[in-house]
Structures are given as structure tokens and as C-alpha cells.
Design a protein around this motif. Structure first.
Motif: not given
Length: 270
Positions: A191-196, A198-209, A234-241
Motif C-alpha cells: 500500500v505504501l509503495l502503491k504496488q498496483t 492492471k487486470k483487464g481494465n481494473t486496477v488491482m493491489l495484492k495485500l497479503g494473500d 527504508e521507512v522514510a523513502v516509502k512515505v512523505t514525512l
């Protein structure tokens, strides 16, 4: 009869047109000045956006004095490199939207330049914000601002926070994670890295399982009550402090607002 009616109608239209032209005549000066300001702003846009990008990327975690010093140094460097820019740069002037800023202050954001800069950084940054918020100002502001969007508030220590976050990601509700320590939960890294993807026309994200549909309206806020936290790179680069510690000017503005609300409630509403 039709001819007389048309003559009368035409006469009325002429009167209305003359009235409109006369009333707009006074606007000519304002429009001319606006055109000059926009022309100057267009020229200065390059340097201003460079400095504003630097503020968003690097200066969120620092104090007002440090920010001012860095801004002056960057401004001087821009002038040395002959990059066009405003004489006196301000984040509010460059990226601020007056209506949006007014709403922020109504929702509880302190009405000083430092806090408004923080609000602009949250609004414009690509990474999710992590607010250093020992006085709870950011917490209160975010809760009021996002209440109409059905904000969900949770902590990493809650047993079901991931399930609640999954629902928010799918349905586009904002999430506020309070009282985080000096590390984030590895489970929310996608979620922090926005690792989305596409599956077809839908944007998806894998969170855990789980593989979830990712709503573009989803927002994530993180806050900590630590006054001087030490976040690893490694925390600071994932967020906007962002540093939301209260300032003297901010405290003065808040006290003034309290006095106005008590003494002149009708003025406070305006």
C-alpha cells in the motif's frame, strides 16, 4: 402588433446590453492587471515549480526555520543559474488553492504559513503522509476533513486493521493509522509503495494473500505522537514525512480563532 412587440423587445435588449457594458467597463482595469500578473507568473513558473518540488520531496520533516533557510538558499541558487522565478517564493502562492486552504482551516488546520505548507505537501505529494504530530493537530484535522468520506481510524496494534484496510482500498474510503512507532508494519508495504497492477481494465493491489480492486479514491494517512522520531531510510523513502509540531505563530492563530468564536461567533462563521 407583432412589429410593435418586436420593436419593444429590441429596445429592451439594447437597454440591457448598454447596462451590461457599463457595468463591465470597470472590470477592464482588473482584467488588464490580471493579464499582466498571469504573464509574469507564466515566466516565473519554471523556477517556482523547481523549488516547490524540492520542498515537497525533502523539507516536510524539518522545522520552519530550517525550511526558510533552505528556501532562501535554493532561491539564490536559482537566480545564480538564471532560472526565472518569483522574487519572494511561497508554497501557498505557487501550489495553493485559496478555496481548498479555506476549507482546511475550517476543518481545523492552523492558519499559519508552516501548517498550510504541510497541507499543500499532503495534497500534492505522491507518497502517503506520515505526520509527526505530538499535539494531535494533524489527527484532528484529518478526522474532520475526511469524515464525509467515511474515514476509518485504526492502529497497527488492532487485530482486524488489515481487514478494515482491505475494505477501504476496495470502496475508496480514507484510512488513518494512529500512534505508529518508529517502524511500519511490513504487511502494508504494497500500500505504501502503491504496488498496483492492471487486470483487464481494473486496477488491482495484492495485500497479503488477498488480491483487491484498488479504488482511485483511497487515501492513507499515518500519524505518530513521538516528538523526535528516528525513522530508518527504508521507512522514510516509502512515505512523505511531515512535521506538524505546533509553532508560536500557529498557536497565536489558534488562540485568536478561539477568542473570535467566543466573542463574535457570527464573524467566525463568516
Amino acid at each position: 402588433d407583432d412589429l410593435a412587440y418586436n420593436v419593444d423587445l429590441c429596445g429592451k435588449k439594447i437597454v440591457r446590453a448598454e447596462t451590461l457594458i457599463e457595468s463591465l467597463g470597470g472590470e477592464k482595469t482588473r482584467w488588464t492587471q490580471n493579464a499582466k500578473d498571469l504573464e509574469a507568473g507564466y515566466v516565473n513558473l519554471t523556477g517556482d515549480v523547481i523549488v516547490a518540488s524540492g520542498v515537497i520531496a525533502y523539507l516536510g520533516a524539518f522545522t520552519p526555520d530550517f525550511r526558510d533557510g533552505a528556501l532562501k538558499a535554493w532561491d539564490n541558487l536559482s537566480k545564480e543559474k538564471k532560472i526565472p522565478g518569483s522574487e519572494s517564493f511561497s508554497m501557498e502562492g505557487c501550489l495553493g488553492e485559496p478555496v481548498k486552504i479555506r476549507n482546511w482551516t475550517i476543518w481545523g488546520l492552523p492558519n499559519d504559513a508552516f501548517s498550510i505548507e504541510n497541507g499543500i505537501i499532503i495534497d500534492k505529494a505522491r507518497r502517503w503522509p506520515l505526520c509527526i504530530d505530538p499535539q494531535g493537530q494533524a489527527n484532528k484535522w484529518i478526522k474532520k476533513m475526511e469524515a464525509p468520506q467515511k474515514l476509518r481510524v485504526c492502529k497497527f496494534t488492532d487485530g482486524d486493521y488489515l481487514q478494515r484496510m482491505e475494505g477501504s482500498i476496495t470502496f475508496g474510503n480514507p484510512v488513518l493509522v494512529e500512534n505508529i512507532l518508529e517502524e511500519t508494519d511490513p504487511a502494508i508495504e504494497p500500500v505504501l509503495l502503491k504496488q498496483t497492477f492492471k487486470k483487464g481494465n481494473t486496477v488491482m493491489l495484492k495485500l497479503g494473500d488477498s488480491i483487491l480492486e484498488y479504488s482511485k479514491d483511497f487515501k492513507l494517512y499515518l500519524t505518530t505522537k513521538f516528538r523526535n522520531p528516528h525513522y530508518l531510510p527504508e521507512v522514510a523513502v516509502k512515505v512523505t514525512l511531515l512535521n506538524f509540531m505546533i509553532t508560536i505563530v500557529g498557536l497565536q492563530d489558534q488562540l485568536l480563532n478561539v477568542v473570535v468564536q467566543k466573542e463574535r461567533p457570527e464573524l467566525a462563521e463568516e
